[in-house]
Design an enzyme around this catalytic site. Structure first.
Site, short mmCIF file in Angstrom:
data_model
loop_
_atom_site.label_atom_id
_atom_site.label_comp_id
_atom_site.label_asym_id
_atom_site.label_seq_id
_atom_site.Cartn_x
_atom_site.Cartn_y
_atom_site.Cartn_z
N TRP A 143 48.75 115.90 -12.55
CA TRP A 143 49.80 116.14 -13.55
C TRP A 143 50.05 114.91 -14.42
O TRP A 143 50.47 115.05 -15.57
CB TRP A 143 51.08 116.66 -12.91
CG TRP A 143 50.87 118.01 -12.29
CD1 TRP A 143 50.99 118.33 -10.98
CD2 TRP A 143 50.47 119.21 -12.97
NE1 TRP A 143 50.69 119.66 -10.79
CE2 TRP A 143 50.38 120.22 -12.00
CE3 TRP A 143 50.19 119.53 -14.30
CZ2 TRP A 143 50.01 121.54 -12.31
CZ3 TRP A 143 49.82 120.83 -14.62
CH2 TRP A 143 49.73 121.81 -13.63
N ASP A 161 58.61 113.68 -14.50
CA ASP A 161 58.28 115.08 -14.26
C ASP A 161 58.78 115.43 -12.86
O ASP A 161 58.27 114.91 -11.87
CB ASP A 161 56.75 115.25 -14.37
CG ASP A 161 56.30 116.69 -14.12
OD1 ASP A 161 57.13 117.54 -13.75
OD2 ASP A 161 55.08 116.94 -14.31
N LYS A 188 59.02 126.43 -9.58
CA LYS A 188 58.77 125.91 -8.23
C LYS A 188 60.04 125.89 -7.40
O LYS A 188 60.11 126.48 -6.35
CB LYS A 188 58.15 124.53 -8.32
CG LYS A 188 56.65 124.65 -8.58
CD LYS A 188 56.09 123.66 -9.50
CE LYS A 188 54.66 124.05 -9.81
NZ LYS A 188 54.11 123.32 -10.93
C1 LIG Z 1 53.34 122.94 -11.84
C2 LIG Z 1 53.52 121.60 -12.41
C3 LIG Z 1 53.37 121.37 -13.80
C4 LIG Z 1 52.93 122.44 -14.77
O1 LIG Z 1 53.90 123.38 -14.93
P1 LIG Z 1 53.69 124.58 -16.00
O2 LIG Z 1 55.07 125.14 -16.08
O3 LIG Z 1 52.69 125.52 -15.40
O4 LIG Z 1 53.23 124.00 -17.27
C5 LIG Z 1 53.60 120.10 -14.27
N1 LIG Z 1 53.97 119.12 -13.45
C6 LIG Z 1 54.12 119.29 -12.12
C7 LIG Z 1 54.54 118.15 -11.25
C8 LIG Z 1 53.90 120.54 -11.56
O5 LIG Z 1 54.04 120.72 -10.24
#
Ligand SMILES: *Cc1c(COP(=O)(O)O)cnc(C)c1O
Length: 359
Positions: free
Chosen positions: A100, A170, A194
């Site tokens: 990521w 993030d 998530k």
């Molecule tokens: C799943 C995830 C993403 C991507 O998320 P999307 O909503 O599918 O773009 C980005 N960063 C992390 C840490 C993730 O777990």
């Protein structure tokens, strides 16, 4: 009806309380004669849900008026571009801790000079590099991190020392899993699928002083001002996803009792798995102990053949989505807020049996 133990990394399990509440309100929300899905996003009923979701997030995370909270579509992934478009002028620093951050780097470098100041890729992303202030160029716009690495199962045991340079983080796979000191960040973002709802919305929490003067050359939908000035209602927001995120926040507050309790539950759940992995002669967790994620627990068996067999037999026994990310293989149990501890206890029992039969 039976509910399976779903260890998916996202979209992931939702609390039963949330699903039941949504079910109860599915055909008719309050006494409106309609579902939230069918409501105009300009209706007073929806506006109330919209404001309540923002307030729920603010209250749950303890976000002060120094921050904007807004909703953007395009997933967490769109923020890899929107953040530098809106906040970078000079240069950006990034700590490379997994897929990521690699993706965030790929997008950043198209927009602004971006420098990787620490990198655990040579060690298969099995640890979190220690970042001290002397590593951080104090002229940078921000230092970018991924605080919980969903794919590799690592998390920062403490935040990097970045001096005056703001942190951009993030938090997609850890938001609302524990109390956070929001004032330590310039910007936080998280896709909600998530840990705080369903797919379709990305929550952005931005310290007001991070904003540059409005740049009208930016495409309207990529400009943070569009979301801030219109309260995330410039165009149709993902109304149902926002409604569900509000329910998740309220579940944490009203049913769990807040983020301190949420953290204790999550800690205890992760400990059940890690304690077993540490004594097992068969399964092993491949990451540095101090940097273990509380949300995504990765493990391997002695061979890729046994990994495959384990994933197959586990699914047949009611534990689904335990395969590791397609890039890394092995296994991964994503145990977000909604995974009950019974699910983990049952998984550990299953793993013990598998070890006896195949060890
Ligand atoms: C799943 C995830 C993403 C991507 O998320 P999307 O909503 O599918 O773009 C980005 N960063 C992390 C840490 C993730 O777990």
């Amino acid at each position: 009806m039976s509910r399976i133990y779903n260890f998916s990394s996202g979209p992931a399990m939702l609390p039963t309380w949330v699903l039941e509440r949504a079910q109860k309100e599915l055909l008719e929300y309050k006494d409106t004669g309609q579902s939230v899905m069918e409501m105009s996003h300009r209706s007073p009923e929806y506006m109330e849900i919209h404001a309540r979701c923002q307030n729920s997030i603010r209250e749950l995370l303890g976000i002060s008026d120094d921050y904007h909270v807004f909703f953007v579509q395009g997933g967490a992934s769109l923020q890899f571009s929107m953040i530098p478009m809106n906040l970078a002028e000079n240069k950006v620093l990034i700590v490379n801790t997994g897929e990521w951050t690699k993706k965030a780097y790929t997008e950043h470098i198209k927009i602004v000079p971006t420098e990787i100041i620490a990198d655990s890729e040579p060690d298969s992303f099995s640890y979190i590099p220690h970042v001290t202030e002397d590593m951080v160029d104090q002229t940078a716009d921000y230092l970018y991190i991924c605080q919980n690495n969903t794919i590799f199962g690592t998390a920062y045991p403490q935040l990097p020392q970045s001096g005056k340079v703001p942190l951009v983080a993030d938090l997609s796979s850890m938001i609302c899993s524990e109390p956070m000191d929001i004032d330590k960040y310039g910007l936080i973002f998280a896709g909600t699928q998530k840990n705080m709802g369903t797919a379709g919305v990305c929550v952005v929490i931005l310290r007001k002083d991070m904003l540059k003067p409005k740049n009208d050359k930016l495409p309207t939908m990529l400009n943070y001002y569009t979301y801030i000035e219109n309260d995330s209602l410039f165009n149709t927001p993902p109304t149902y996803a926002i409604y569900l995120s509000d329910l998740v926040c309220r579940w944490i507050r009203e049913e769990i009792g807040g983020l301190e309790n949420m953290k204790k539950l999550n800690n205890d759940k992760a400990a059940l798995l890690y304690e077993y992995l540490d004594v097992s002669d068969f399964f092993r967790n491949p990451v540095n102990k101090e940097d273990r994620s509380m949300m995504n627990v990765t493990f391997v068996s002695p061979s890729t053949e046994l990994d495959k067999l384990f994933i197959k037999e586990a699914a047949a026994a009611g534990f689904i989505n335990l395969a590791g990310h397609r890039l890394v293989g092995g296994m991964r149990a994503s145990i977000y807020n909604a995974m009950p501890s019974e699910g983990i206890k049952a998984l550990v029992e299953f793993m013990k049996d598998f070890e006896v039969n195949h060890g």
